[in-house]
Design a protein around this motif. Sequence first.
Motif, PDB file in Angstrom:
ATOM      1  N   TYR A   9       0.838  -1.201   0.000  1.00 19.99           N
ATOM      2  CA  TYR A   9       0.000   0.000   0.000  1.00 19.99           C
ATOM      3  C   TYR A   9       0.874   1.253   0.000  1.00 19.99           C
ATOM      4  O   TYR A   9       0.602   2.208  -0.721  1.00 19.99           O
ATOM      5  N   LEU A  12       2.222   1.835  -3.446  1.00 21.90           N
ATOM      6  CA  LEU A  12       1.180   2.351  -4.329  1.00 21.90           C
ATOM      7  C   LEU A  12       0.904   3.831  -4.058  1.00 21.90           C
ATOM      8  O   LEU A  12       0.720   4.624  -4.993  1.00 21.90           O
ATOM      9  N   ARG A  13       0.880   4.221  -2.788  1.00 18.49           N
ATOM     10  CA  ARG A  13       0.633   5.631  -2.451  1.00 18.49           C
ATOM     11  C   ARG A  13       1.788   6.515  -2.940  1.00 18.49           C
ATOM     12  O   ARG A  13       1.566   7.596  -3.475  1.00 18.49           O
ATOM     13  N   SER A  15       3.775   5.814  -5.429  1.00 19.46           N
ATOM     14  CA  SER A  15       3.646   5.824  -6.888  1.00 19.46           C
ATOM     15  C   SER A  15       2.539   6.793  -7.315  1.00 19.46           C
ATOM     16  O   SER A  15       2.697   7.551  -8.280  1.00 19.46           O
ATOM     17  N   GLU A  16       1.410   6.788  -6.584  1.00 16.97           N
ATOM     18  CA  GLU A  16       0.315   7.691  -6.893  1.00 16.97           C
ATOM     19  C   GLU A  16       0.756   9.153  -6.731  1.00 16.97           C
ATOM     20  O   GLU A  16       0.460  10.004  -7.580  1.00 16.97           O
ATOM     21  N   LEU A  17       1.490   9.455  -5.687  1.00 18.06           N
ATOM     22  CA  LEU A  17       1.982  10.813  -5.463  1.00 18.06           C
ATOM     23  C   LEU A  17       2.961  11.236  -6.556  1.00 18.06           C
ATOM     24  O   LEU A  17       2.920  12.373  -7.025  1.00 18.06           O
ATOM     25  N   GLU A  18       3.838  10.322  -6.964  1.00 16.17           N
ATOM     26  CA  GLU A  18       4.780  10.628  -8.047  1.00 16.17           C
ATOM     27  C   GLU A  18       4.038  10.891  -9.351  1.00 16.17           C
ATOM     28  O   GLU A  18       4.360  11.840 -10.086  1.00 16.17           O
ATOM     29  N   LEU A  19       3.030  10.064  -9.646  1.00 18.01           N
ATOM     30  CA  LEU A  19       2.249  10.259 -10.870  1.00 18.01           C
ATOM     31  C   LEU A  19       1.475  11.578 -10.815  1.00 18.01           C
ATOM     32  O   LEU A  19       1.395  12.294 -11.823  1.00 18.01           O
ATOM     33  N   THR A  20       0.921  11.906  -9.662  1.00 19.81           N
ATOM     34  CA  THR A  20       0.200  13.173  -9.517  1.00 19.81           C
ATOM     35  C   THR A  20       1.140  14.347  -9.707  1.00 19.81           C
ATOM     36  O   THR A  20       0.806  15.325 -10.390  1.00 19.81           O
ATOM     37  N   TYR A  23       1.949  14.600 -13.346  1.00 17.51           N
ATOM     38  CA  TYR A  23       0.792  15.128 -14.065  1.00 17.51           C
ATOM     39  C   TYR A  23       0.667  16.633 -13.874  1.00 17.51           C
ATOM     40  O   TYR A  23       0.456  17.379 -14.837  1.00 17.51           O
TER      41      TYR A  23
END
Length: 167
Positions: A9, A12-13, A15-20, A23
Amino acid sequence: MHIRISEPYHRLRVSELELTTDYLAKLEEEKERRRELRERQREDEKLQHEIERERARLAKEQAHYRSALQRLRASAAGGAVDQTAEAQLQEQLSSLDAAMAAVDAREADVRAGYVYVISNIGAFGEHMVKIGNATPASTSWNSTNNPKRLNGAPPAHAAADAASTPD
Protein backbone atom coordinates in the motif's frame (compact mmCIF):
# COMPACT_ATOMS: atom_id res chain seq x y z
CA MET A 1 -2.75 -1.03 19.76
CA HIS A 2 -0.43 -1.66 16.86
CA ILE A 3 -1.20 0.15 13.59
CA ARG A 4 0.88 -0.51 10.54
CA ILE A 5 0.78 0.45 6.84
CA SER A 6 1.51 -2.46 4.58
CA GLU A 7 4.49 -2.13 2.26
CA PRO A 8 2.49 -2.74 -0.98
CA TYR A 9 0.00 0.00 0.00
CA HIS A 10 2.85 2.38 0.84
CA ARG A 11 4.49 1.74 -2.55
CA LEU A 12 1.18 2.35 -4.33
CA ARG A 13 0.63 5.63 -2.45
CA VAL A 14 4.18 6.81 -3.26
CA SER A 15 3.65 5.82 -6.89
CA GLU A 16 0.31 7.69 -6.89
CA LEU A 17 1.98 10.81 -5.46
CA GLU A 18 4.78 10.63 -8.05
CA LEU A 19 2.25 10.26 -10.87
CA THR A 20 0.20 13.17 -9.52
CA THR A 21 3.33 15.30 -9.29
CA ASP A 22 4.31 14.38 -12.84
CA TYR A 23 0.79 15.13 -14.07
CA LEU A 24 0.72 18.53 -12.38
CA ALA A 25 4.17 19.34 -13.79
CA LYS A 26 2.96 18.42 -17.29
CA LEU A 27 -0.12 20.60 -16.82
CA GLU A 28 2.13 23.50 -15.81
CA GLU A 29 4.40 22.90 -18.82
CA GLU A 30 1.37 22.91 -21.14
CA LYS A 31 0.11 26.12 -19.52
CA GLU A 32 3.54 27.73 -20.01
CA ARG A 33 3.69 26.52 -23.63
CA ARG A 34 0.27 28.05 -24.34
CA ARG A 35 1.32 31.32 -22.67
CA GLU A 36 4.51 31.44 -24.78
CA LEU A 37 2.48 30.72 -27.91
CA ARG A 38 0.05 33.57 -27.12
CA GLU A 39 2.99 35.87 -26.39
CA ARG A 40 4.67 34.92 -29.66
CA GLN A 41 1.42 35.55 -31.55
CA ARG A 42 1.07 38.98 -29.89
CA GLU A 43 4.67 39.79 -30.82
CA ASP A 44 4.08 38.65 -34.41
CA GLU A 45 0.94 40.79 -34.66
CA LYS A 46 2.75 43.76 -33.15
CA LEU A 47 5.63 43.31 -35.60
CA GLN A 48 3.22 42.99 -38.53
CA HIS A 49 1.43 46.21 -37.52
CA GLU A 50 4.78 47.95 -37.09
CA ILE A 51 5.91 46.78 -40.54
CA GLU A 52 2.62 47.88 -42.09
CA ARG A 53 2.88 51.32 -40.45
CA GLU A 54 6.49 51.70 -41.60
CA ARG A 55 5.60 50.56 -45.12
CA ALA A 56 2.68 53.02 -45.27
CA ARG A 57 4.88 55.86 -43.99
CA LEU A 58 7.56 55.06 -46.59
CA ALA A 59 4.96 54.78 -49.37
CA LYS A 60 3.54 58.16 -48.39
CA GLU A 61 7.00 59.73 -48.46
CA GLN A 62 7.76 58.09 -51.80
CA ALA A 63 4.53 59.47 -53.26
CA HIS A 64 5.40 62.92 -51.91
CA TYR A 65 8.89 62.93 -53.44
CA ARG A 66 7.66 61.48 -56.74
CA SER A 67 5.01 64.17 -57.04
CA ALA A 68 7.59 66.83 -56.10
CA LEU A 69 9.91 65.48 -58.79
CA GLN A 70 7.08 65.51 -61.34
CA ARG A 71 6.14 69.09 -60.38
CA LEU A 72 9.78 70.12 -60.71
CA ARG A 73 10.04 68.57 -64.18
CA ALA A 74 6.67 70.01 -65.22
CA SER A 75 7.60 73.49 -64.03
CA ALA A 76 10.70 73.37 -66.20
CA ALA A 77 8.54 72.54 -69.27
CA GLY A 78 11.06 73.03 -71.99
CA GLY A 79 13.48 75.06 -69.89
CA ALA A 80 16.39 73.81 -67.86
CA VAL A 81 15.56 71.64 -64.86
CA ASP A 82 17.25 72.56 -61.58
CA GLN A 83 19.81 69.74 -61.51
CA THR A 84 20.62 70.00 -57.79
CA ALA A 85 16.98 69.90 -56.72
CA GLU A 86 16.32 66.99 -59.07
CA ALA A 87 19.40 65.14 -57.76
CA GLN A 88 18.27 65.70 -54.15
CA LEU A 89 14.81 64.36 -54.91
CA GLN A 90 16.27 61.34 -56.74
CA GLU A 91 18.57 60.71 -53.76
CA GLN A 92 15.62 60.87 -51.36
CA LEU A 93 13.68 58.44 -53.55
CA SER A 94 16.59 55.99 -53.70
CA SER A 95 17.04 56.13 -49.91
CA LEU A 96 13.32 55.48 -49.47
CA ASP A 97 13.57 52.54 -51.87
CA ALA A 98 16.43 51.16 -49.78
CA ALA A 99 14.40 51.66 -46.60
CA MET A 100 11.45 49.86 -48.19
CA ALA A 101 13.75 46.97 -49.16
CA ALA A 102 14.98 46.83 -45.54
CA VAL A 103 11.38 46.61 -44.31
CA ASP A 104 10.70 43.80 -46.79
CA ALA A 105 13.84 41.98 -45.64
CA ARG A 106 12.81 42.37 -42.02
CA GLU A 107 9.38 40.97 -42.79
CA ALA A 108 10.97 37.99 -44.56
CA ASP A 109 13.25 37.27 -41.59
CA VAL A 110 10.66 37.54 -38.83
CA ARG A 111 12.09 34.62 -36.85
CA ALA A 112 15.78 35.27 -37.49
CA GLY A 113 17.61 36.83 -34.61
CA TYR A 114 20.71 37.15 -32.49
CA VAL A 115 22.14 35.21 -29.57
CA TYR A 116 23.84 37.19 -26.86
CA VAL A 117 26.11 35.92 -24.10
CA ILE A 118 24.86 37.84 -21.08
CA SER A 119 27.07 36.50 -18.32
CA ASN A 120 30.69 35.90 -17.62
CA ILE A 121 32.06 32.46 -18.31
CA GLY A 122 32.03 30.54 -15.06
CA ALA A 123 29.44 32.76 -13.36
CA PHE A 124 27.04 29.80 -13.27
CA GLY A 125 29.67 27.13 -12.75
CA GLU A 126 32.68 25.95 -14.59
CA HIS A 127 32.24 26.12 -18.38
CA MET A 128 28.70 27.58 -18.15
CA VAL A 129 27.34 30.88 -19.47
CA LYS A 130 23.94 32.56 -19.48
CA ILE A 131 22.70 33.31 -22.98
CA GLY A 132 19.72 35.20 -24.34
CA ASN A 133 18.28 35.57 -27.79
CA ALA A 134 16.45 38.33 -29.57
CA THR A 135 14.34 38.01 -32.65
CA PRO A 136 13.09 40.93 -34.73
CA ALA A 137 9.67 40.26 -33.29
CA SER A 138 10.97 40.99 -29.81
CA THR A 139 13.28 43.86 -30.66
CA SER A 140 12.95 47.41 -31.79
CA TRP A 141 14.07 48.66 -35.20
CA ASN A 142 17.29 49.79 -33.55
CA SER A 143 18.78 46.75 -31.83
CA THR A 144 21.81 48.41 -30.23
CA ASN A 145 20.28 48.19 -26.75
CA ASN A 146 19.24 44.53 -26.93
CA PRO A 147 22.11 43.19 -24.79
CA LYS A 148 21.08 45.59 -21.99
CA ARG A 149 17.43 44.58 -22.33
CA LEU A 150 18.31 40.88 -22.32
CA ASN A 151 20.31 41.13 -19.11
CA GLY A 152 17.17 40.18 -17.19
CA ALA A 153 16.32 37.32 -19.55
CA PRO A 154 15.66 33.94 -18.00
CA PRO A 155 18.84 31.90 -18.07
CA ALA A 156 19.44 29.41 -20.83
CA HIS A 157 22.63 27.76 -19.77
CA ALA A 158 25.03 26.42 -22.33
CA ALA A 159 28.27 24.59 -21.89
CA ALA A 160 31.24 26.71 -22.89
CA ASP A 161 34.00 24.97 -24.76
CA ALA A 162 37.14 25.40 -22.70
CA ALA A 163 39.30 25.55 -25.85
CA SER A 164 37.32 28.49 -27.25
CA THR A 165 37.13 30.57 -24.09
CA PRO A 166 39.45 33.57 -23.78
CA ASP A 167 41.97 33.51 -20.97
